[in-house]
Design a protein around this motif. Structure first.
Motif, mmCIF file in Angstrom:
data_model
loop_
_atom_site.group_PDB
_atom_site.id
_atom_site.type_symbol
_atom_site.label_atom_id
_atom_site.label_comp_id
_atom_site.label_asym_id
_atom_site.label_seq_id
_atom_site.Cartn_x
_atom_site.Cartn_y
_atom_site.Cartn_z
ATOM 1 N N ASN A 129 6.011 8.615 -1.959
ATOM 2 C CA ASN A 129 5.694 9.320 -0.149
ATOM 3 C C ASN A 129 5.986 7.428 -0.218
ATOM 4 N N SER A 130 6.236 6.392 -0.867
ATOM 5 C CA SER A 130 6.249 5.257 -0.204
ATOM 6 C C SER A 130 7.607 4.653 0.823
ATOM 7 N N ASN A 165 -3.573 -2.143 -7.555
ATOM 8 C CA ASN A 165 -3.393 -2.045 -6.633
ATOM 9 C C ASN A 165 -4.218 -3.117 -5.535
ATOM 10 N N SER A 191 2.660 -1.726 -2.777
ATOM 11 C CA SER A 191 2.263 -2.059 -4.021
ATOM 12 C C SER A 191 2.987 -2.851 -4.664
ATOM 13 N N TYR A 192 3.881 -1.011 -5.370
ATOM 14 C CA TYR A 192 4.811 -1.184 -5.995
ATOM 15 C C TYR A 192 5.606 -2.399 -6.372
ATOM 16 N N ASN A 235 4.564 5.483 3.959
ATOM 17 C CA ASN A 235 3.482 5.217 3.357
ATOM 18 C C ASN A 235 3.596 3.550 2.863
ATOM 19 N N TYR A 289 7.276 5.128 -5.529
ATOM 20 C CA TYR A 289 6.368 6.760 -4.544
ATOM 21 C C TYR A 289 6.568 7.638 -4.080
ATOM 22 N N ASP A 349 1.663 0.511 2.884
ATOM 23 C CA ASP A 349 0.995 0.193 1.408
ATOM 24 C C ASP A 349 1.256 0.724 0.719
ATOM 25 N N ARG A 350 1.494 1.679 0.105
ATOM 26 C CA ARG A 350 2.139 2.562 -1.019
ATOM 27 C C ARG A 350 3.260 1.444 -1.227
ATOM 28 N N ASN A 351 4.558 1.603 -0.832
ATOM 29 C CA ASN A 351 5.223 0.661 -0.692
ATOM 30 C C ASN A 351 5.638 -0.647 -1.481
#
Length: 89
Positions: free
Chosen positions: A41-42, A5, A51-52, A45, A39, A47-49
């Motif tokens: 919860n992407s 990350n 990042s991947y 969220n 993820y 940030d999670r979206n």
């Protein structure tokens, strides 16, 4: 690609290329690169979206670069293909 990350796609690309270079120095085994499926919860969220998506771009660019350098025995599964497999499993 855990613990990456905050990496840019360029840094991910360089990391993957260097790792595969080290592997190829010792092994001729086929290597399968698989994009991150995302993820759960992407969608809520960002940030999670993000990042991947960045990790997948870096992995994809590394794959393209390695193929252009004639690295043999390298295979790739995109998120689109991965989701297709998961749906029909």
């Amino acid at each position: 690609m855990p613990n990456m990350n905050g990496y840019t796609w360029e840094k991910v690309k360089n990391f993957v290329e260097e790792a595969l270079k080290q592997i190829r120095q010792k092994h001729e085994s086929p290597i399968l690169l698989v994009e991150h499926a995302g993820y759960s919860n992407s969608k809520t969220n960002l940030d999670r979206n993000k990042s991947y998506i960045i990790h997948n771009k870096g992995l994809r660019e590394a794959y393209k670069s390695l193929i252009s350098k004639n690295v043999m025995g390298l295979f790739y599964v995109s998120i689109k293909n991965l989701i297709f497999i998961m749906i029909f499993w």
